[in-house]
Write a protein that holds these residues in place. Structure first.
Motif, PDB file in Angstrom:
ATOM      1  N   ARG A 230       0.833  -1.208   0.000  1.00 50.40           N
ATOM      2  CA  ARG A 230       0.000   0.000   0.000  1.00 50.40           C
ATOM      3  C   ARG A 230       0.870   1.261   0.000  1.00 50.40           C
ATOM      4  O   ARG A 230       0.495   2.280  -0.577  1.00 50.40           O
ATOM      5  CB  ARG A 230      -0.949   0.000   1.195  1.00 50.40           C
TER       6      ARG A 230
ATOM      7  N   ASP B  62      -3.793 -10.767   1.258  1.00 46.38           N
ATOM      8  CA  ASP B  62      -4.402 -10.158   2.413  1.00 46.38           C
ATOM      9  C   ASP B  62      -4.534 -11.196   3.524  1.00 46.38           C
ATOM     10  O   ASP B  62      -4.969 -12.319   3.266  1.00 46.38           O
ATOM     11  CB  ASP B  62      -5.789  -9.694   1.958  1.00 46.38           C
TER      12      ASP B  62
ATOM     13  N   TRP C 115      -5.150  -4.141  10.400  1.00 50.86           N
ATOM     14  CA  TRP C 115      -5.157  -4.019   8.943  1.00 50.86           C
ATOM     15  C   TRP C 115      -5.167  -2.564   8.493  1.00 50.86           C
ATOM     16  O   TRP C 115      -4.339  -2.146   7.683  1.00 50.86           O
ATOM     17  CB  TRP C 115      -6.402  -4.745   8.419  1.00 50.86           C
ATOM     18  N   ASP C 116      -6.114  -1.797   9.007  1.00 49.05           N
ATOM     19  CA  ASP C 116      -6.262  -0.416   8.535  1.00 49.05           C
ATOM     20  C   ASP C 116      -5.027   0.417   8.869  1.00 49.05           C
ATOM     21  O   ASP C 116      -4.643   1.306   8.117  1.00 49.05           O
ATOM     22  CB  ASP C 116      -7.513   0.219   9.170  1.00 49.05           C
TER      23      ASP C 116
ATOM     24  N   VAL D  51      -2.383  -0.195   6.254  1.00 53.47           N
ATOM     25  CA  VAL D  51      -2.696   0.518   5.009  1.00 53.47           C
ATOM     26  C   VAL D  51      -2.354   2.001   5.145  1.00 53.47           C
ATOM     27  O   VAL D  51      -1.642   2.573   4.317  1.00 53.47           O
ATOM     28  CB  VAL D  51      -4.195   0.350   4.659  1.00 53.47           C
ATOM     29  N   GLU D  52      -2.838   2.606   6.203  1.00 50.35           N
ATOM     30  CA  GLU D  52      -2.654   4.054   6.372  1.00 50.35           C
ATOM     31  C   GLU D  52      -1.210   4.410   6.675  1.00 50.35           C
ATOM     32  O   GLU D  52      -0.660   5.372   6.148  1.00 50.35           O
ATOM     33  CB  GLU D  52      -3.510   4.536   7.554  1.00 50.35           C
TER      34      GLU D  52
ATOM     35  N   TRP E 200      -8.238   1.575  14.478  1.00 50.00           N
ATOM     36  CA  TRP E 200      -9.537   0.941  14.217  1.00 50.00           C
ATOM     37  C   TRP E 200      -9.321  -0.478  13.735  1.00 50.00           C
ATOM     38  O   TRP E 200      -8.416  -0.726  12.949  1.00 50.00           O
ATOM     39  CB  TRP E 200     -10.278   1.733  13.136  1.00 50.00           C
TER      40      TRP E 200
ATOM     41  N   TRP F  75     -11.491  -4.473  12.900  1.00 44.52           N
ATOM     42  CA  TRP F  75     -12.696  -5.292  12.928  1.00 44.52           C
ATOM     43  C   TRP F  75     -12.291  -6.736  13.123  1.00 44.52           C
ATOM     44  O   TRP F  75     -11.145  -7.110  12.910  1.00 44.52           O
ATOM     45  CB  TRP F  75     -13.483  -5.141  11.618  1.00 44.52           C
TER      46      TRP F  75
ATOM     47  N   GLN G  14     -16.155  -4.417  16.011  1.00 45.34           N
ATOM     48  CA  GLN G  14     -15.252  -3.336  15.623  1.00 45.34           C
ATOM     49  C   GLN G  14     -14.909  -2.500  16.843  1.00 45.34           C
ATOM     50  O   GLN G  14     -15.740  -2.302  17.727  1.00 45.34           O
ATOM     51  CB  GLN G  14     -15.923  -2.423  14.596  1.00 45.34           C
TER      52      GLN G  14
ATOM     53  N   MET H 154     -18.271   4.049  12.871  1.00 43.29           N
ATOM     54  CA  MET H 154     -17.650   5.116  12.079  1.00 43.29           C
ATOM     55  C   MET H 154     -18.157   6.497  12.496  1.00 43.29           C
ATOM     56  O   MET H 154     -17.417   7.465  12.540  1.00 43.29           O
ATOM     57  CB  MET H 154     -17.920   4.889  10.592  1.00 43.29           C
TER      58      MET H 154
ATOM     59  N   GLU I  45     -19.273  -5.277   3.414  1.00 40.67           N
ATOM     60  CA  GLU I  45     -19.857  -5.661   4.700  1.00 40.67           C
ATOM     61  C   GLU I  45     -20.348  -4.437   5.453  1.00 40.67           C
ATOM     62  O   GLU I  45     -20.519  -4.475   6.663  1.00 40.67           O
ATOM     63  CB  GLU I  45     -18.844  -6.445   5.525  1.00 40.67           C
TER      64      GLU I  45
ATOM     65  N   ASN J 163     -19.091  -1.671   6.533  1.00 39.34           N
ATOM     66  CA  ASN J 163     -18.390  -1.169   7.712  1.00 39.34           C
ATOM     67  C   ASN J 163     -18.132   0.331   7.636  1.00 39.34           C
ATOM     68  O   ASN J 163     -17.550   0.907   8.547  1.00 39.34           O
ATOM     69  CB  ASN J 163     -17.092  -1.942   7.951  1.00 39.34           C
ATOM     70  N   ALA J 164     -18.538   0.947   6.555  1.00 41.11           N
ATOM     71  CA  ALA J 164     -18.601   2.408   6.453  1.00 41.11           C
ATOM     72  C   ALA J 164     -17.256   3.123   6.446  1.00 41.11           C
ATOM     73  O   ALA J 164     -17.185   4.321   6.657  1.00 41.11           O
ATOM     74  CB  ALA J 164     -19.500   2.978   7.555  1.00 41.11           C
TER      75      ALA J 164
ATOM     76  N   MET K   1     -17.474   5.610   3.737  1.00 37.91           N
ATOM     77  CA  MET K   1     -18.288   6.759   4.121  1.00 37.91           C
ATOM     78  C   MET K   1     -17.460   7.748   4.949  1.00 37.91           C
ATOM     79  O   MET K   1     -17.620   8.957   4.825  1.00 37.91           O
ATOM     80  CB  MET K   1     -19.501   6.285   4.928  1.00 37.91           C
ATOM     81  N   ASP K   2     -16.575   7.201   5.750  1.00 37.43           N
ATOM     82  CA  ASP K   2     -15.699   8.039   6.547  1.00 37.43           C
ATOM     83  C   ASP K   2     -14.790   8.885   5.634  1.00 37.43           C
ATOM     84  O   ASP K   2     -14.492  10.026   5.935  1.00 37.43           O
ATOM     85  CB  ASP K   2     -14.845   7.115   7.432  1.00 37.43           C
TER      86      ASP K   2
ATOM     87  N   GLN L 263      -8.400   1.692  -1.681  1.00 40.35           N
ATOM     88  CA  GLN L 263      -7.312   1.102  -0.904  1.00 40.35           C
ATOM     89  C   GLN L 263      -7.736   0.725   0.506  1.00 40.35           C
ATOM     90  O   GLN L 263      -7.261  -0.267   1.064  1.00 40.35           O
ATOM     91  CB  GLN L 263      -6.166   2.109  -0.768  1.00 40.35           C
ATOM     92  N   ARG L 264      -8.587   1.558   1.097  1.00 41.64           N
ATOM     93  CA  ARG L 264      -8.892   1.370   2.515  1.00 41.64           C
ATOM     94  C   ARG L 264     -10.069   0.441   2.736  1.00 41.64           C
ATOM     95  O   ARG L 264     -10.342   0.046   3.866  1.00 41.64           O
ATOM     96  CB  ARG L 264      -9.166   2.725   3.172  1.00 41.64           C
TER      97      ARG L 264
ATOM     98  N   GLN M 182     -11.985  -5.021  -0.166  1.00 43.46           N
ATOM     99  CA  GLN M 182     -11.650  -4.788  -1.577  1.00 43.46           C
ATOM    100  C   GLN M 182     -12.909  -4.834  -2.437  1.00 43.46           C
ATOM    101  O   GLN M 182     -12.933  -5.458  -3.501  1.00 43.46           O
ATOM    102  CB  GLN M 182     -10.603  -5.800  -2.056  1.00 43.46           C
TER     103      GLN M 182
END
Ligand SMILES: Cc1cc2nc3c(=O)[nH]c(=O)nc-3n(C[C@H](O)[C@H](O)[C@H](O)COP(=O)(O)OP(=O)(O)OC[C@H]3O[C@@H](n4cnc5c(N)ncnc54)[C@H](O)[C@@H]3O)c2cc1C
Ligand code: SF4
Lengths: 418, 63
Positions: A35, A61, A310-311, A314-315, A338, A340, A349, A395, B11, B13-14, B17-18, B52-53, B57
């Motif tokens: 990433r 993944d 995971w997140d 990526v970030e 964050w 899940w 989550q 979120m 799924e 998880n939004a 949206m964030d 990406q996030r 996928q």
């Protein structure tokens, strides 16, 4: 304490400045590494990007390894992170090799016994599972970190009948247990803590997570450690600290991970339960680190942390790779962690960084329904949001945490939407 | 640019949206709705980030 760098949010990521390196080398070709490479390429970086990794598969993944791939619902290809076409389009080079040493001053790394030069380096070597002292070598004893681990466990599940014993009720152990249960297996989880996940989620919510196992027919033994595994070639029994013995056809060990930093010993980098980085993810001159292996100063929480989600990979992968193209004044990496976890038909989550004894307020649903969201707070300040089958709320409240909102703000949001 | 979501993978998880609430919305029914399937070109960095996030996928961009 690492230097904290400077907050300088005005830096425009898309215009590489004079610090642009001639090439970028990434060690550890998985989530954070891939990433990160993608991010700088998308930003317009034109130099060569080489990813060195010790796994022979194209990057994949990991989350599906304890879920869909283990269950046999997905073929491994579906978990690929990047396909050959995209690799070509982005002009990335992958090299299979094991990095064994780093010379920061000489700007070189040793890969498979050969020294090669780099100009800018990203370390994303992740972590590996911790293993049991005794019995781990027996046949039928597994960990789940790599695709090969997952496929080996899947093969065992296909041919060996009998009880599956999972050591450790952390997220990976819980997911593997749930998946095995879904395959119709008898499953026992042995967890040394009195309440699983209590260290992360607190007792109350940890207890709800524990109940989910029992409601799905998984046996959960808490407050007892595993002392050893025994068997003749193949595992047959699990011995507990309190003298009990459980029969086991297959054992899966999920007792946490250790960051892969051994190859950096003797380098100028500071290693302390991970590669220590400043607030911008810089670990040394022209060296950054990201993902499960990186420990950095998150100024938002005023805490040095290493995050195994995971997140975050990526970030942080993107942030750290960009850092290599920026000079002083690069922005800090200040995320709200964050993650899940999918277990049975529940999606769990957590966002934020709550402490286990923070106050808990349910903002929607209820524990009994097993469908709820709850906020954590400390002295009126929001510290986290937990959701069980309530992804949207997680979120939404994560947004509040981002704004530095208080418990009162969260409760009034709850009042509005109910 | 056209945004395509694979609803078999999504799924809700939004996360998307964030990143871009003007394009993605997870509603009370816990389903994801794409509010604007053809966002303007200046949204591309955000759309790339959403791709990406997304942990599943599930999002792709068709040119
Ligand atoms: C089974 C499983 C399920 C998961 N499920 C979830 C989930 O549901 N939600 C969630 O938030 N997170 C989940 N995670 C965590 C998430 O996958 C990790 O946080 C993420 O993979 C970290 O990415 P990384 O790139 O930092 O490290 P890794 O993915 O560990 O990659 C590091 C890579 O570097 C390679 N490497 C190591 N040392 C060397 C060396 N010396 N030379 C060359 N290469 C080297 C490794 O082989 C590996 O390929 C899960 C993890 C596992 C294992
Ligand atoms: S981020 Fe992906 S999985 Fe999550 S709601 Fe958006 S499309 Fe669905």
């Amino acid at each position: 304490m690492p230097e904290t760098g400077h907050q300088h949010q005005g830096v425009n990521d898309s215009t590489p400045d004079l610090h642009e390196p001639a090439s970028v080398t990434v060690v550890g070709a998985s989530l954070a590494g891939v990433r990160g490479a993608e991010a700088i390429r998308r930003d317009g970086y034109r130099g060569p990007i080489k990813l060195i990794g010790d796994e022979t598969h194209l990057p994949y993944d990991r989350p599906p390894l304890s879920k869909q791939v283990l269950a046999g619902q997905w073929e491994p290809e579906k978990a690929q992170l990047i396909d050959a076409a995209r690799v070509a389009e982005l002009g990335l080079t992958f090299e299979v090799g094991v990095a064994t040493a780093l010379d920061v001053e000489g700007r070189r790394i040793e890969v498979d016994g050969r020294w090669c030069d780099y100009d800018a380096l990203m370390i994303s070597t992740g972590a590996r599972p911790r293993r049991l002292q005794e019995g781990q070598q027996l046949e039928g004893v597994h960990v789940v970190r790599t695709l090969d681990d997952c496929l080996a466990l899947r093969r065992d599940l296909d041919v060996v009948p009998g009880r599956v014993v999972v050591v450790g009720a952390g997220f990976i152990g819980a997911e593997v247990a749930a998946t095995c249960r879904g395959l119709g297996r008898d499953v026992t989880i042995v967890e040394v803590a009195e309440v699983p996940l209590a260290r992360v989620l607190g007792d109350q919510i940890g207890a709800v997570c524990a109940a989910i196992h029992e409601e799905n027919g998984t046996e959960l033994i808490c407050g007892v450690g595993v002392s050893s595994l025994s068997g003749n070639l193949r595992v047959e029994e699990v011995q507990l600290d309190d003298g009990r013995t459980i029969e086991a056809a297959i054992v899966v060990v999920g007792i946490g991970v250790i960051p892969n930093t051994e190859w950096l010993e003797g380098s100028a980098l500071e290693i302390d339960n991970g590669v220590v980085c400043d607030a911008t993810c810089l670990a040394g001159p022209n060296v950054v680190a990201a993902g499960d292996v990186a420990r950095w100063y998150n100024d938002r929480f005023d805490q040095v942390m290493r995050v195994e989600h995971w997140d975050n990979a990526v970030e942080q992968g993107a942030h750290a790779a960009r850092r290599l193209l920026q000079g002083a004044g690069a922005p800090n990496f200040s995320p709200i962690p964050w993650f899940w976890s999918d277990q049975y038909d529940r999606k769990i989550q957590l966002a934020g960084r709550p402490s286990p004894d923070d106050r808990i307020d349910v903002v929607t649903g209820s524990f009994e329904e097993r469908r709820f969201a709850a906020v954590y707070s400390n002295d009126g300040a929001l510290t986290g949001i937990f959701g069980m089958n309530r992804p949207r709320h997680v979120m939404q409240y994560r947004g509040l945490i981002n704004e530095g909102a208080s418990l009162d703000d969260a409760l009034s949001l709850a009042g509005e939407s109910s | 640019m056209k945004i395509v979501v694979d609803y078999d993978l999504c799924e809700s998880n939004a996360i998307c949206m964030d990143i871009a609430p003007e394009v993605f919305e997870v509603r009370d029914d816990d389903f994801l709705y794409v509010l604007n399937e053809t966002p303007s070109e200046d949204m591309r960095p955000k759309m790339d980030e959403a791709v990406q996030r997304c942990p599943k996928q599930a999002i792709s961009i068709k040119e």
